[in-house]
Write a protein that holds these residues in place. Structure first.
Motif, mmCIF file in Angstrom:
data_model
loop_
_atom_site.group_PDB
_atom_site.id
_atom_site.type_symbol
_atom_site.label_atom_id
_atom_site.label_comp_id
_atom_site.label_asym_id
_atom_site.label_seq_id
_atom_site.Cartn_x
_atom_site.Cartn_y
_atom_site.Cartn_z
ATOM 1 N N GLU A 164 0.835 -1.211 0.000
ATOM 2 C CA GLU A 164 0.000 0.000 0.000
ATOM 3 C C GLU A 164 0.866 1.256 0.000
ATOM 4 O O GLU A 164 0.540 2.255 -0.655
ATOM 5 N N LEU A 165 1.974 1.192 0.720
ATOM 6 C CA LEU A 165 2.880 2.349 0.762
ATOM 7 C C LEU A 165 3.472 2.632 -0.613
ATOM 8 O O LEU A 165 3.515 3.794 -1.047
ATOM 9 N N THR A 166 3.949 1.599 -1.317
ATOM 10 C CA THR A 166 4.578 1.851 -2.618
ATOM 11 C C THR A 166 3.558 2.323 -3.644
ATOM 12 O O THR A 166 3.887 3.150 -4.507
ATOM 13 N N VAL A 167 2.317 1.842 -3.557
ATOM 14 C CA VAL A 167 1.272 2.341 -4.458
ATOM 15 C C VAL A 167 1.036 3.833 -4.207
ATOM 16 O O VAL A 167 0.928 4.638 -5.149
ATOM 17 N N ALA A 168 0.971 4.225 -2.933
ATOM 18 C CA ALA A 168 0.789 5.634 -2.600
ATOM 19 C C ALA A 168 1.965 6.471 -3.071
ATOM 20 O O ALA A 168 1.794 7.599 -3.562
ATOM 21 N N ILE A 204 10.894 5.007 -8.281
ATOM 22 C CA ILE A 204 9.798 4.632 -7.387
ATOM 23 C C ILE A 204 8.929 3.539 -8.009
ATOM 24 O O ILE A 204 8.472 2.614 -7.315
ATOM 25 N N GLU A 205 8.712 3.604 -9.315
ATOM 26 C CA GLU A 205 7.933 2.556 -9.978
ATOM 27 C C GLU A 205 8.653 1.203 -9.888
ATOM 28 O O GLU A 205 8.009 0.152 -9.734
ATOM 29 N N ALA A 206 9.955 1.230 -9.999
ATOM 30 C CA ALA A 206 10.721 -0.017 -9.875
ATOM 31 C C ALA A 206 10.554 -0.609 -8.477
ATOM 32 O O ALA A 206 10.408 -1.831 -8.310
ATOM 33 N N LEU A 207 10.572 0.240 -7.454
ATOM 34 C CA LEU A 207 10.338 -0.228 -6.089
ATOM 35 C C LEU A 207 8.965 -0.897 -5.978
ATOM 36 O O LEU A 207 8.828 -1.983 -5.406
ATOM 37 N N ASP A 208 7.959 -0.265 -6.559
ATOM 38 C CA ASP A 208 6.605 -0.814 -6.496
ATOM 39 C C ASP A 208 6.515 -2.173 -7.191
ATOM 40 O O ASP A 208 5.877 -3.100 -6.695
ATOM 41 N N ARG A 209 7.174 -2.323 -8.330
ATOM 42 C CA ARG A 209 7.136 -3.596 -9.054
ATOM 43 C C ARG A 209 7.810 -4.707 -8.258
ATOM 44 O O ARG A 209 7.333 -5.844 -8.224
ATOM 45 N N VAL A 210 8.922 -4.392 -7.612
ATOM 46 C CA VAL A 210 9.621 -5.399 -6.821
ATOM 47 C C VAL A 210 8.771 -5.811 -5.621
ATOM 48 O O VAL A 210 8.646 -7.005 -5.304
ATOM 49 N N VAL A 211 8.188 -4.837 -4.950
ATOM 50 C CA VAL A 211 7.371 -5.136 -3.768
ATOM 51 C C VAL A 211 6.165 -5.996 -4.140
ATOM 52 O O VAL A 211 5.786 -6.910 -3.407
ATOM 53 N N HIS A 212 5.567 -5.711 -5.299
ATOM 54 C CA HIS A 212 4.410 -6.488 -5.723
ATOM 55 C C HIS A 212 4.810 -7.755 -6.480
ATOM 56 O O HIS A 212 3.939 -8.455 -7.012
#
Length: 553
Positions: A164-168, A204-212
């Motif tokens: 949820e944090l990375t999406v935000a 930041i998008e790369a972080l979100d992809r890794v987390v998901h």
């Protein structure tokens, strides 16, 4: 979806960011607010991260690490490597974003990273990036990073999961990037968003992809990243970056010195202990570098006294991962005196710099010199004091980083504020070995600042400039770094630039001829200037992109 990030997932974050920058760097380069062919924000960010990864792997191999290193040690090494690999102002700012992540992970000795830690890392990166800029400007990467940090911190406070944090964070970064033209008029006039902010969005998008956990890094496609630039994409705007630069290290060619290179790690050494150790090692060898995060200190020294170097470390803890290498040749201890280092955008400019007795560093649009390459050139000079001329506005921050790094080796680097090649050449011309370093720095700084400068280039995209709207192929006249003239005839535009910067009282006009200058143009301009009883010096610079560069003294 990940609930926490371990060393492998953090490593994937960096690798995926590099892949995204590699795929989109041409588009980010094209966001340069002026339609000139030297916008390389995306290229600089990509090369900074690519070479930092390469240098980190090389350092781990040289230390003989077995298996995967600890998360905090790896992130700290990545932070150091990113700083030394930084190219251009955007690369230096990116290195500070990485440093912010390292401050949290290494500084807090984390083995895994949860949502609150990620929020702290993003926020610390934004703070470090803003601190690195002397005059922060809103509507830039700094604004996008601040907005992203605020969203991440809010999500953490509300108890949101890591996903949820990375999406935000991604949502906030996209929205902040879209608003940059509202905050910076030059972006609105050009119809683009901020280039550095676009690069940060990929981070930041790369972080979100890794987390998901959206699949292995090699399967990530270009279209998986949602960067929208609304620009026409042109293949010829891409730079291949040339050969991979060597990993950050120590130039061992052509020097006599100590026989051994000694490296080891120490843990939990306080800052005052680091200062004491650095002084002790300075008396035992040369090329001393003592650096690291709060809990991990990396020691490097060239010495003939291996036992003494290890004994110095034992006073602060048990040396770990000790590596001793026999050196065929090593850097010489800095000698008394002053040497010169200057960046060159073309082979002809490099030749003039070399003839002036300076060390020349290739640097220009698409492949600007990194901080590490500038440090290597400073070492090549071989002296305790060095005068460094970046000769480019976008290399100044890397030059400052190089000066800070060289200070750890006992060298004092004075950075001259030369933002163009002609300013740098004018400053070199007034260097007097009979004067003190301070006197030379003052004289060279004054000369660089007093040199009026301009140039001629060709538009690589349509846009709005101070001289009016332009289209691809138009001839652009640049005066003091601003596009003030738009035309179709290079002779006419060049004459107008010269008339603007020459003014009254001009004694010398320097013309630096680029690789694409039309036949006969320089001769026609020279005859015109000399008819006004002004001396002309012509230099075959060979620089790309700018057929003509002018300096007036």
């Amino acid at each position: 979806m990940l609930e926490v990030m371990d060393a492998e997932s953090v490593r994937r974050w960096v690798v995926v960011t590099r892949a995204a920058l590699a795929a989109r760097r041409a588009e980010i380069d094209a966001l340069n607010v002026f339609p000139v062919p030297d916008g390389d924000t995306g290229t600089n960010m990509y090369l900074t991260l690519d070479q930092a990864l390469h240098a980190t792997r090389t350092e781990q191999e040289r230390l003989g690490e077995e298996g995967s290193p600890r998360l905090d040690a790896e992130v700290a090494a990545m932070s150091r490597a990113a700083l030394m690999s930084a190219r251009g102002n955007s690369g230096v700012i990116l290195s500070q974003l990485v440093r912010g992540v390292s401050d949290v992970i290494a500084g807090e000795h984390l083995t895994v990273v949860d949502a609150p830690a990620v929020a702290r890392a993003i926020a610390q990166g934004a703070r470090r990036a803003r601190e690195s800029v002397v005059r922060p400007q809103e509507g830039t990467i700094l604004t996008v990073a601040d907005a992203t940090a605020a969203a991440a911190e809010q999500a953490a406070r509300e108890g949101g999961s890591l996903g949820e944090l990375t999406v935000a964070a991604v949502t906030a970064a996209r929205e902040a990037l879209a608003r940059t033209p509202e905050q910076l008029q030059v972006l609105a006039d050009a119809g683009v968003v901020d280039a550095g902010g676009a690069g940060y969005l990929l981070f930041i998008e790369a972080l979100d992809r890794v987390v998901h956990d959206k699949g292995p890094a090699q399967h990530f496609a270009v279209d998986d990243f949602t960067l929208n630039t609304t620009l026409e994409r042109r293949a010829d705007w891409s730079h291949d970056g040339g050969d991979r630069a060597p990993a950050v290290g120590y130039d061992r060619d052509g020097h006599d010195g100590p026989a051994y290179e000694v490296m080891y790690l120490l843990r939990e050494v306080p800052e005052e202990g680091v200062l004491v150790l650095r002084r002790e090692l300075d008396g035992l060898g040369d090329s001393v570098v003592v650096s690291g995060a709060e809990d991990l200190t990396h020691v490097h020294v060239h010495t003939d006294d291996i036992g003494g170097v290890l004994q110095a470390g034992l006073a602060h803890g048990a040396p770990d991962r000790v590596v001793v290498t026999l050196l065929d040749t090593t850097p010489a201890t800095p000698q008394r005196g002053v040497s010169l280092v200057a960046c060159a955008a073309g082979p002809g400019i490099a030749e003039v710099i070399t003839q002036a007795g300076a060390v020349s560093v290739p640097s220009g649009p698409g492949h600007r010199a990194s901080a590490g390459e500038l440090v290597a050139a400073v070492r090549e000079g071989g002296t305790e004091e060095v005068i460094l001329l970046p000769n480019d506005r976008d290399t100044r921050m890397a030059a400052d980083v190089a000066a800070q790094a060289a200070a750890q080796e006992g060298r004092t680097v004075h950075v001259i504020g030369s933002t163009t090649a002609v300013q740098g050449l004018a400053a070199l011309a007034v260097f007097d070995p009979g004067l003190t370093v301070t006197q030379n720095v003052l004289a060279m700084t004054r000369t660089a600042a007093a040199t009026r400068h301009g140039g001629v280039t060709v538009a690589v995209k349509s846009g709005l400039t101070s001289g009016g709207a332009c289209e691809i192929g138009d001839v652009l006249g640049v005066v003091a770094g601003d596009i003030t003239i738009v035309g179709s005839d290079m002779d006419e535009v060049a004459r107008e630039v010269l008339d603007t910067i020459t003014g009254t009282g001009a004694e010398l006009v320097t013309v630096v001829v680029g690789e694409d200058a039309p036949d006969g143009l320089v001769e026609r301009l020279t005859a015109r200037v000399e008819s006004q009883r002004v001396e002309v010096e012509v230099i075959d610079g060979g620089q790309p992109h700018y057929p003509l560069l002018f300096g007036v003294e």
